[in-house]
Design a protein around this motif. Structure first.
Motif, PDB file in Angstrom:
ATOM      1  N   UNK A   8       0.831  -1.193   0.000  1.00 62.81           N
ATOM      2  CA  UNK A   8       0.000   0.000   0.000  1.00 62.81           C
ATOM      3  C   UNK A   8       0.874   1.254   0.000  1.00 62.81           C
ATOM      4  N   UNK A   9       0.407   2.239  -0.709  1.00 68.53           N
ATOM      5  CA  UNK A   9       0.954   3.580  -0.528  1.00 68.53           C
ATOM      6  C   UNK A   9       0.318   4.155   0.741  1.00 68.53           C
ATOM      7  N   UNK A  10       1.130   4.821   1.548  1.00 66.63           N
ATOM      8  CA  UNK A  10       0.597   5.395   2.776  1.00 66.63           C
ATOM      9  C   UNK A  10       1.027   6.849   2.902  1.00 66.63           C
ATOM     10  N   UNK A  11       0.242   7.603   3.634  1.00 65.58           N
ATOM     11  CA  UNK A  11       0.571   9.015   3.742  1.00 65.58           C
ATOM     12  C   UNK A  11       0.027   9.668   4.989  1.00 65.58           C
ATOM     13  N   UNK A  12       0.534  10.848   5.224  1.00 66.95           N
ATOM     14  CA  UNK A  12       0.054  11.690   6.315  1.00 66.95           C
ATOM     15  C   UNK A  12      -0.588  12.949   5.723  1.00 66.95           C
ATOM     16  N   UNK A  13      -1.730  13.285   6.266  1.00 65.04           N
ATOM     17  CA  UNK A  13      -2.448  14.470   5.856  1.00 65.04           C
ATOM     18  C   UNK A  13      -2.819  15.241   7.113  1.00 65.04           C
ATOM     19  N   UNK A  14      -3.133  16.511   6.957  1.00 59.04           N
ATOM     20  CA  UNK A  14      -3.540  17.278   8.129  1.00 59.04           C
ATOM     21  C   UNK A  14      -4.640  18.246   7.758  1.00 59.04           C
ATOM     22  N   UNK A  15      -5.404  18.591   8.782  1.00 64.23           N
ATOM     23  CA  UNK A  15      -6.502  19.528   8.578  1.00 64.23           C
ATOM     24  C   UNK A  15      -6.581  20.460   9.774  1.00 64.23           C
ATOM     25  N   UNK A  16      -6.316  21.731   9.507  1.00 64.35           N
ATOM     26  CA  UNK A  16      -6.452  22.748  10.539  1.00 64.35           C
ATOM     27  C   UNK A  16      -7.898  23.227  10.588  1.00 64.35           C
ATOM     28  N   UNK A  17      -8.265  23.832  11.680  1.00 66.35           N
ATOM     29  CA  UNK A  17      -9.636  24.313  11.849  1.00 66.35           C
ATOM     30  C   UNK A  17     -10.011  25.275  10.726  1.00 66.35           C
ATOM     31  N   UNK A  57      -4.949  18.745   3.802  1.00 65.78           N
ATOM     32  CA  UNK A  57      -3.820  18.877   2.878  1.00 65.78           C
ATOM     33  C   UNK A  57      -2.825  17.741   3.090  1.00 65.78           C
ATOM     34  N   UNK A  58      -2.135  17.408   2.024  1.00 58.24           N
ATOM     35  CA  UNK A  58      -1.128  16.360   2.089  1.00 58.24           C
ATOM     36  C   UNK A  58       0.141  16.843   2.767  1.00 58.24           C
ATOM     37  N   UNK A  59       0.673  16.033   3.651  1.00 59.29           N
ATOM     38  CA  UNK A  59       1.910  16.349   4.358  1.00 59.29           C
ATOM     39  C   UNK A  59       3.078  15.540   3.797  1.00 59.29           C
ATOM     40  N   UNK A  60       2.879  14.228   3.697  1.00 64.85           N
ATOM     41  CA  UNK A  60       3.951  13.362   3.214  1.00 64.85           C
ATOM     42  C   UNK A  60       3.365  12.028   2.784  1.00 64.85           C
ATOM     43  N   UNK A  61       3.930  11.449   1.748  1.00 61.38           N
ATOM     44  CA  UNK A  61       3.516  10.128   1.303  1.00 61.38           C
ATOM     45  C   UNK A  61       4.728   9.256   1.094  1.00 61.38           C
ATOM     46  N   UNK A  85       9.945   9.262  -1.398  1.00 63.08           N
ATOM     47  CA  UNK A  85       8.924   9.923  -0.604  1.00 63.08           C
ATOM     48  C   UNK A  85       8.614  11.289  -1.214  1.00 63.08           C
ATOM     49  N   UNK A  86       7.462  11.824  -0.861  1.00 60.32           N
ATOM     50  CA  UNK A  86       7.064  13.154  -1.320  1.00 60.32           C
ATOM     51  C   UNK A  86       6.524  13.939  -0.140  1.00 60.32           C
ATOM     52  N   UNK A  87       6.804  15.252  -0.160  1.00 60.88           N
ATOM     53  CA  UNK A  87       6.389  16.100   0.955  1.00 60.88           C
ATOM     54  C   UNK A  87       5.665  17.342   0.454  1.00 60.88           C
ATOM     55  N   UNK A  88       4.723  17.791   1.260  1.00 61.09           N
ATOM     56  CA  UNK A  88       4.123  19.073   1.006  1.00 61.09           C
ATOM     57  C   UNK A  88       5.120  20.176   1.304  1.00 61.09           C
ATOM     58  N   UNK A  89       4.871  21.344   0.758  1.00 63.26           N
ATOM     59  CA  UNK A  89       5.822  22.450   0.880  1.00 63.26           C
ATOM     60  C   UNK A  89       6.119  22.784   2.345  1.00 63.26           C
ATOM     61  N   UNK A  90       5.113  22.703   3.188  1.00 65.07           N
ATOM     62  CA  UNK A  90       5.300  23.087   4.578  1.00 65.07           C
ATOM     63  C   UNK A  90       6.099  22.057   5.376  1.00 65.07           C
TER      64      UNK A  90
END
Length: 123
Positions: free
Chosen positions: A32-41, A46-50, A58-63
Motif C-alpha cells: 500500500x501507498x501510505x501518507x500523512x495528511x492534516x486539517x487545521x480548523x 492537505x497532504x503532508x507526506x507520502x 517519498x514526497x512532501x508538502x511544501x510546509x
C-alpha cells in the motif's frame, strides 16, 4: 478492510518535535501507498507526506520539506512521521491514509482508508 489508528499527537512548544505513528490492522499494508495528511480548523485537508510500499521515493508538502520525515516499517504494519522544528502553523489534526498500489501524489482523493486522526497543537 484496512483499519488505521494514529497516535503520538499532543501539545508541544514552538521549535519542539513530535513523532506520530499509525498502526494498520486487518490486512498487511506492505503493498500500500501510505501518507500523512492534516486539517487545521476551518481549512481543507492537505497532504503532508507520502511513502510508497518500497519506502522510496517519498514526497512532501511544501510546509513539511526539511522539517518532517516520513518512514514505514512494513514488518510492523506501521507508518511514522517525525516532525521537527514545529511552529503554530503546524497545529492541526493529523490523519494517516492508505491506498492499495501506487502513490498518486498528495491529493486526498486517491486514498480510501483513513484513520481517526491525532491532534497536534503547537504554541
Amino acid at each position: 478492510h484496512v483499519q488505521l489508528v494514529e497516535s503520538g499527537g499532543g501539545s508541544v512548544e514552538v521549535g519542539g518535535s513530535l513523532r506520530l505513528s499509525c498502526v494498520a490492522s486487518g490486512v498487511s499494508v506492505s503493498y500500500y501507498c501510505m501518507g500523512w495528511f492534516r486539517q487545521a480548523a476551518g481549512m481543507e485537508r492537505e497532504g503532508v507526506a507520502i511513502i510508497p510500499d518500497s519506502g522510496a521515493p517519498t514526497s512532501y508538502g511544501a510546509s513539511a520539506k526539511g522539517r518532517f520525515t516520513v518512514s514505514r516499517d512494513n514488518a510492523k504494519n506501521t507508518l511514522y512521521l517525525q516532525m521537527n522544528d514545529l511552529d503554530p502553523q503546524d497545529t492541526a489534526m493529523y490523519y494517516c491514509a492508505a491506498r492499495q498500489g501506487s502513490c498518486y501524489g498528495l491529493r486526498t482523493s486517491p486514498y480510501n482508508y483513513w484513520g481517526q486522526g491525532t491532534q497536534v497543537t503547537v504554541s
